[in-house]
Design an enzyme around this catalytic site. Structure first.
Site, short mmCIF file in Angstrom:
data_model
loop_
_atom_site.label_atom_id
_atom_site.label_comp_id
_atom_site.label_asym_id
_atom_site.label_seq_id
_atom_site.Cartn_x
_atom_site.Cartn_y
_atom_site.Cartn_z
CG ASP A 127 1.49 -6.46 0.26
OD1 ASP A 127 1.98 -6.60 1.41
OD2 ASP A 127 1.26 -7.41 -0.49
C1 BGC Z 1 2.26 -9.88 1.81
C2 BGC Z 1 1.02 -9.50 2.60
C3 BGC Z 1 1.34 -9.43 4.06
C4 BGC Z 1 2.48 -8.46 4.28
C5 BGC Z 1 2.90 -8.32 5.72
C6 BGC Z 1 3.46 -9.05 2.16
O1 BGC Z 1 4.62 -9.62 1.64
O2 BGC Z 1 1.99 -9.77 0.43
O3 BGC Z 1 -0.02 -10.41 2.34
O4 BGC Z 1 0.20 -9.07 4.78
O5 BGC Z 1 3.62 -8.91 3.56
O6 BGC Z 1 3.58 -9.45 6.15
#
Ligand code: BGC
Length: 751
Positions: free
Chosen positions: A229
């Site tokens: 993530d």
């Molecule tokens: C989120 C993800 C997301 C990623 C990219 C993170 O803060 O938890 O679900 O895909 O950001 O934006």
């Protein structure tokens, strides 16, 4: 992935290390002839940012894309085919935008209704979440676009999400929290998995070798790449070793340099870097090969899909006086700000710029051309608004109408990524508004818009009807109008229980934890498993949803289908209209060797029937859904016994039950000196060998009890070895080892 692609890379080790972190916010690096891969958020639309990049949609607009129903609503269709269609349409949009990976679906379990991202997730139940998520992944990947199954794993809250340790027992992990991931990985092979931010039992997901390698690849056979993530990697070297292939987003090269330094110092195995780079190369080449330049899509067609799926997702919670569907005539008072400013998606990384937005009031007017439709906002998101005046105007409209439709729900700033909700109540001024409207107009329908569960106990018995729209995507307005006027007969079902009070929820005492720990003390008893076990009254149970027609479940039978089972449920439409019925099948097992919920979902299916029509619905029941996770045996175990299978319209509306004898090997554990007398006695080999000794011992105990106490339980659970010791040489030397070794060998354990 195709076997023809290379597994190892020709690149230098330094270049292999470079492959393992992003080039920027959304792309991987092009290294040598290994192509770059572009990914964007998802999951219910595409968030392609062209001007600036961030992970919470802070910088406003992204390229317009269809906003399909978010997972909270998609799951309420109980229809994997709808999830497939949405995934497929998203895949088409991705191809047109030259995006190779869409970051979704999110399949975390909704452990607590206060979870800030619950609108992005499917259910409190792992089976529904797995089946719907699998449909979505299959649909997306059928278009040559990779999914990223997230957030792996046990990311069930937003509070302290980057540090908190989810302390959860092995059974709950395997049966509840990992289960949707397991199903989707084994059945649909997503191209990528995204590790979560949090810790699991103390270890960061991004550095968790047990999770990323032993379970994901070892137990489930995952062959794609694991990415982090955004910002989840604390120690890239530890992450690479654990099996994390790609750190996102990229940095200034620092973490690549750390990997190179660790190679030089011997702190990381060369094989780990090579292994990860090989996977990344394979992934990048595949992504490139699957591009379909020139793909076109129609915003109208995709909007139509969004509206149809949203229509299937709407849940009719209550319709007491047959007020619905509404007559498209007379005076209809539409009340509530959401009728003109619809809530249809949540905030944060999944927030997309829609291609258009259906306005509920306009759609109601379109379907009720002969009616006089008035509107009053009733309340406002604006804190400075004159509440009393808004309410008075709404009450006046309601009083002058034949029927009123009141739109209530949560504001977008009440539910967004990054923040859990403090509670589940609807805003107070909305409750006051409804009370005033009901006093003026009893013929009132409430329409709800919200991503997380809201408390409905205060309003459940008031209005004549309640229509639950959750968050339905950009076509929410049209889909709600379709249901209100009967163009669509509602068939959605809740995938989350609506509790009476927040104090009743399973995680009430532990959510969201403290000092970086959250203890999952409720174990496997999540959602309806908890409420049903403790017989707690709920406002609306898991699986609940009404229709404008009625269905009779005439019979159920369950037969073996190879190793699995299939339920045949005969359903008849006993009402006046055509409709779709979702048939749920739950299993129960009395006297299980482990604590179980009174019933748990093992299958579901659906059928469309004309008025008066009858059909057999076949509901596959995978044998594995009967299993529990044995920590000791380290595998899922189906125990033999008489299982009850319930054909049901919700977890609390069981229509037909049938009992089936399920054959399975008796469960055997490795016998040791610490095994109990009972365990030894019940083993065929050891039990026979020590039968005389045990009989004598039990007799001696029973005879010695003046108070007529039954000593069986304490004997049954006494450790065999320690007990023998106290008997002083009653068993010849070597016999115990010999017997236990023979028994263990016969039971499939090494001697
Ligand atoms: C989120 C993800 C997301 C990623 C990219 C993170 O803060 O938890 O679900 O895909 O950001 O934006």
């Amino acid at each position: 992935m195709t076997d023809t692609l290379p597994d190892t890379t020709e690149l230098s080790l330094a270049d292999q290390a470079r492959l393992g972190s992003g080039a920027d916010f959304w792309t991987t690096k092009r290294v040598g002839d290994v192509p770059a891969v572009l990914m964007t958020d998802g999951p219910h639309g595409i968030r392609k940012q062209e001007e600036s990049s961030d992970q919470l949609s802070l910088s406003g607009r992204s390229v317009p894309s269809t906003c399909f129903p978010p997972a909270v609503a998609l799951s309420q269709t109980w229809d994997a085919a709808s999830a497939f269609r949405v995934g497929e349409a998203l895949g088409r949009e991705c191809q047109a935008l030259d995006i190779q990976v869409l970051l979704g679906p999110g399949v975390n379990i909704k452990r607590d209704p206060r979870g800030g991202r619950n609108f992005e997730y499917f259910s409190e139940d792992p089976f529904v979440a797995g089946v719907l998520g699998e449909g979505w992944v299959r649909g997306l990947q059928s278009m040559g676009v990779g999914a990223s199954l997230k957030h792996f794993a046990v990311n069930n809250q937003e509070w302290d999400r980057m540090r908190v340790s989810a302390d959860v027992d092995a059974r709950a992990l395997r049966e509840i929290y990992l289960r949707p991931f397991e199903r989707i990985v084994t059945n649909a092979q997503p191209w990528t998995v995204m590790c979560s931010y949090n810790r699991i039992s103390g270890i960061l997901a991004s550095q968790n070798e047990w999770l990323l390698t032993d379970v994901l690849r070892g137990d489930w056979g995952f062959d794609g790449i694991v990415m982090s993530d955004w910002g989840a990697v604390a120690d890239r070297v530890a992450a690479v070793t654990a099996g994390l292939d790609l750190q996102m987003p990229g940095d200034d090269g620092t973490s690549d340099a750390r990997v190179v330094a660790a190679l030089e110092s011997g702190d990381i195995e060369e094989s780990a870097v090579r292994r990860n780079a090989g996977r990344l190369e394979r992934f990048a080449r595949r992504a490139r090969a699957e591009r379909r330049p020139g793909t076109v899509w129609s915003a109208d067609d995709h909007h139509a899909i969004a509206r149809e799926v949203a229509g299937r997702a709407i849940v009719l919670l209550r319709d007491d006086q047959g007020l619905l569907p509404l007559q498209p005539s007379g005076a209809i008072a539409v009340i509530g700000e959401f009728a003109v400013k619809p809530r249809y998606q949540g905030g944060g990384s999944s927030h997309v710029t829609p291609t258009r937005v259906d306005i509920p009031l306009d759609e109601i007017r379109a379907l009720a051309a002969d009616a006089s439709v008035t509107f009053a906002a009733g309340f406002s998101a604006d804190a400075d608004a004159d509440r009393a005046a808004l309410r008075a105007a709404a009450v006046a409209e309601a009083a002058a109408s034949d029927v009123s439709v009141v739109f209530l729900g949560l504001f977008e700033n009440q539910e967004a990524e990054g923040a859990d909700r403090p509670g589940i109540d609807l805003p107070e001024d909305q409750l006051a508004l409804l009370e005033a409207v009901l006093a003026a107009q009893p013929r009132t329908v409430v329409v709800l818009s919200h991503g997380g569960v809201v408390r409905l106990a205060p309003i459940a018995a008031g209005p004549a009807a309640i229509v639950d729209g959750a968050l339905l995507g950009q076509a929410a307005g049209g889909a709600l109008a379709d249901v209100l006027f009967g163009v669509v007969n509602p068939s959605g079902r809740l995938t989350e229980t609506v509790p009476e009070r927040i104090q009743d929820v399973p995680a009430f005492t532990s959510f969201p934890g403290e000092r970086m720990h959250v203890r999952y003390g409720e174990g496997i008893f999540v959602g309806y498993r908890w409420y049903d076990t403790r017989e707690i009254d709920v406002t609306f149970p898991f699986g609940h949803g009404l229709s404008y027609t009625s269905f009779d479940y005439e019979s159920v039978s369950v037969v073996a289908d190879g190793d699995d089972y299939v339920a045949q449920v005969t359903v008849r439409n006993t009402g006046e209209r055509r409709g779709r019925e979702v048939v749920q099948v739950y299993a129960s097992l009395d006297g299980s060797v482990v604590a179980r919920a009174p019933r748990w979902l093992v299958g579901f299916g659906d059928v469309e029937l004309e008025s008066g029509e009858r059909a057999d619905v076949s509901v596959p029941i995978p044998r594995d859904e009967l299993a529990f996770w044995s920590e000791e045996l380290h595998r899922r175990v189906v125990e033999p016994g008489t299982y009850a299978f319930h054909a049901a319209a919700s977890s609390r509306d069981i229509r037909r039950t049938v009992e089936v004898e399920v054959d399975a090997e008796p469960i055997r554990y490795r016998l040791t000196a610490e095994s109990s007398l009972g365990e030894i006695m019940r083993d065929p080999i050891a039990g026979a060998a020590f039968a005389d000794l045990f009989a004598a011992m039990f007799a001696q105990f029973s005879a010695g009890s003046e108070e007529d106490v039954d000593y069986t339980p304490i004997l049954d659970s006494s450790p065999f070895g320690r007990f023998l010791g106290s008997l002083g040489g009653a068993v010849p030397p070597g016999m115990v080892d010999d017997v236990l070794s023979r028994a263990n060998t016969a039971n499939g354990f090494e001697g």
